[in-house]
Design an enzyme around this catalytic site. Structure first.
Site, PDB file in Angstrom:
ATOM      1  N   TRP A 136       0.865  -1.185   0.000  1.00  0.00           N
ATOM      2  CA  TRP A 136       0.000   0.000   0.000  1.00  0.00           C
ATOM      3  C   TRP A 136       0.899   1.232   0.000  1.00  0.00           C
ATOM      4  O   TRP A 136       1.791   1.365   0.835  1.00  0.00           O
ATOM      5  CB  TRP A 136      -0.880  -0.048   1.242  1.00  0.00           C
ATOM      6  CG  TRP A 136      -1.822   1.097   1.426  1.00  0.00           C
ATOM      7  CD1 TRP A 136      -2.691   1.603   0.503  1.00  0.00           C
ATOM      8  CD2 TRP A 136      -2.009   1.851   2.627  1.00  0.00           C
ATOM      9  NE1 TRP A 136      -3.398   2.641   1.061  1.00  0.00           N
ATOM     10  CE2 TRP A 136      -3.005   2.809   2.354  1.00  0.00           C
ATOM     11  CE3 TRP A 136      -1.439   1.805   3.901  1.00  0.00           C
ATOM     12  CZ2 TRP A 136      -3.447   3.718   3.311  1.00  0.00           C
ATOM     13  CZ3 TRP A 136      -1.868   2.702   4.861  1.00  0.00           C
ATOM     14  CH2 TRP A 136      -2.861   3.649   4.570  1.00  0.00           C
TER      15      TRP A 136
ATOM     16  N   ASP B 140       0.103  -5.242   9.639  1.00  0.00           N
ATOM     17  CA  ASP B 140      -0.980  -4.332   9.302  1.00  0.00           C
ATOM     18  C   ASP B 140      -2.168  -5.207   8.913  1.00  0.00           C
ATOM     19  O   ASP B 140      -2.123  -5.930   7.913  1.00  0.00           O
ATOM     20  CB  ASP B 140      -0.573  -3.416   8.133  1.00  0.00           C
ATOM     21  CG  ASP B 140      -1.605  -2.315   7.882  1.00  0.00           C
ATOM     22  OD1 ASP B 140      -2.647  -2.302   8.559  1.00  0.00           O
ATOM     23  OD2 ASP B 140      -1.353  -1.471   6.999  1.00  0.00           O
TER      24      ASP B 140
ATOM     25  N   LYS C  81     -12.733  -1.273   6.617  1.00  0.00           N
ATOM     26  CA  LYS C  81     -13.226  -2.223   5.625  1.00  0.00           C
ATOM     27  C   LYS C  81     -14.208  -3.235   6.216  1.00  0.00           C
ATOM     28  O   LYS C  81     -15.276  -3.474   5.662  1.00  0.00           O
ATOM     29  CB  LYS C  81     -12.048  -2.988   4.990  1.00  0.00           C
ATOM     30  CG  LYS C  81     -10.956  -2.105   4.400  1.00  0.00           C
ATOM     31  CD  LYS C  81     -11.450  -1.263   3.251  1.00  0.00           C
ATOM     32  CE  LYS C  81     -10.310  -0.595   2.472  1.00  0.00           C
ATOM     33  NZ  LYS C  81      -9.474   0.289   3.264  1.00  0.00           N
TER      34      LYS C  81
END
Length: 424
Positions: free
Chosen positions: A154, A235, A271
């Site tokens: 990311w 993460d 999310k």
């Protein structure tokens, strides 16, 4: 006296002109920042008048009509808490109840680490804030360390550790030819890194590739980390949203815990609970004992104080209400599985449509990958062609957000991809 007054007037006048020039040039050297590649895609999509346009660049869940979703468990939590709370500040470490429930998701409902109070944990500004807080913590207490980041990752990961002034290295992760994991390259980089290095790992649903190690590969990675004395910082932005099962999606973390690692975790509810704009997350660091955990938490709070003082209230209360009530938690588990199943179903549909068109390319990677994103293998030139000729928008690295794929557009998307790749 008149002469002195005139001179003083001239001095003041010159001073004013000089100061005015100074002020006008304070920001004269500031250049416009480059556009964020993902947000730029959305801007271009919104400006396109075509009725056929498709946005598969957005990093947020959409239903099968392409609309944003608010989970029913969240709506019910909001109904329950409406008007029942004051608007006082949370502590620097955030909502204790939210943090407690969040740790259970990552470390296990009956985790001994939680019972023994060995985890330093604070509420964060979603997963991004958790990463940044840890990066600053790393810089302050391990100032000579660096962070190993997978290729690719990311994009904001690089920004976070850069702005925290932590030197970065990279390690092999994605294998472009197979569109899968470069496990051999990954293991070599782990072995060759200096002992005691920091590594950033995606717990599940790797962003942007959708490529995750298998359970056996995670065990080998964990073993090699143990040999080298590396620190793993996970993460975890997609727990529950990857496979539909939060326990399965936390398997990598559980393996590292079983092997005796002291790890860090960034968690987010953007999310998997659809709380994108609420910015609810958690940073946790597993410590040697309760005394060390108290010290580490105090320092994390000390870092948060000048950054944002304390985290926001509303989203944290929603999370603690949903996860703290068995009925609402079961509803959440059902809904998050529904979201994951829709994404998995769209992967199957996209692959089947491409194969029916007689594509000469193998599209197995679409269904082998997992999570919101598919690393399609499309080149930047092919992406540009999709945009210019078919009004399909995605980032130029070929990352498709499967959340933007619906039963209504999957055939059109497959046909467009086939057209730009059939001569490749």
């Amino acid at each position: 006296m008149a002469f002195r007054s005139a001179m003083l007037s001239k001095v003041v006048s010159r001073s004013s002109v000089s100061c005015s020039r100074c002020m006008s040039s304070w920001w004269g050297s500031v250049e416009p920042a480059p556009k964020d590649p993902i947000l730029g895609v959305t801007e271009a999509f919104l400006a396109d008048p075509s009725p056929d346009k498709v946005n598969v660049g957005v990093g947020a869940y959409r239903d099968d009509n392409g609309k944003p979703v608010v989970l029913e468990c969240v709506r019910e939590a909001e109904r329950r808490i409406a008007g029942s709370l004051n608007m006082e500040y949370l502590p620097m470490g955030g909502s204790i109840k939210m943090v407690e429930e969040t740790l259970k998701l990552a470390y296990g409902e009956n985790s001994d680490f939680i019972k023994d109070k060995r985890i330093a944990a604070v509420q964060s500004l979603s997963g991004t804030g958790a990463c940044r807080l840890f990066a600053d913590f790393q810089k302050r207490f391990r100032p000579d360390s660096q962070i190993y980041i997978p290729v690719p990752t990311w994009a904001n990961h690089h920004n976070i550790w850069r702005d925290a002034q932590v030197p970065q290295r990279t390690f092999h992760y994605y294998h472009p030819e197979s569109r899968g994991l470069d496990f051999a390259g990954l293991m070599d980089d782990i072995k060759n890194a200096p002992n005691g290095s920091f590594f950033l790992l995606h717990a599940c649903a790797h962003n942007p590739t959708g490529v995750d190690p298998s359970e056996e590969q995670w065990r080998e990675i964990s073993y090699q980390f143990k040999v080298k004395g590396h620190f793993a910082f996970f993460d975890m932005a997609y727990q529950g949203f990857a496979s539909g099962d939060p326990e399965r999606d936390a398997k990598s973390i559980r393996i590292f815990l079983e092997d005796g690692h002291h790890i860090g975790i960034a968690q987010s509810y953007a999310k998997n609970m659809g709380l994108y704009g609420q910015r609810v997350g958690c940073l946790s660091v597993l410590c040697e004992d309760e005394k060390q955990a108290i010290a580490v938490k105090s320092q994390l709070q000390q870092l948060a104080r000048p950054m944002y003082s304390n985290p926001p209230l509303h989203g944290a209360v929603i999370v603690s209400t949903v996860l703290g009530d068995p009925e609402l938690k079961n509803l959440w588990l059902k809904e998050v599985k529904g979201m994951a199943d829709r994404i998995i179903g769209m992967r199957t549909a996209l692959r089947e449509n491409l194969e029916k068109l007689g594509s000469p390319i193998s599209w197995e990677h679409i269904t082998n990958q997992i999570g919101m994103f598919c690393y399609s293998g499309l080149t930047p030139e092919q992406v540009d062609q999709l945009t210019n000729e078919f009004h399909i928008y995605m980032t130029r690295n070929g990352r498709i957000s499967m959340a933007g794929v619906t039963t209504g557009n999957v055939g059109y998307l497959a046909n467009a991809i086939h057209e730009v790749t059939k001569s490749a």
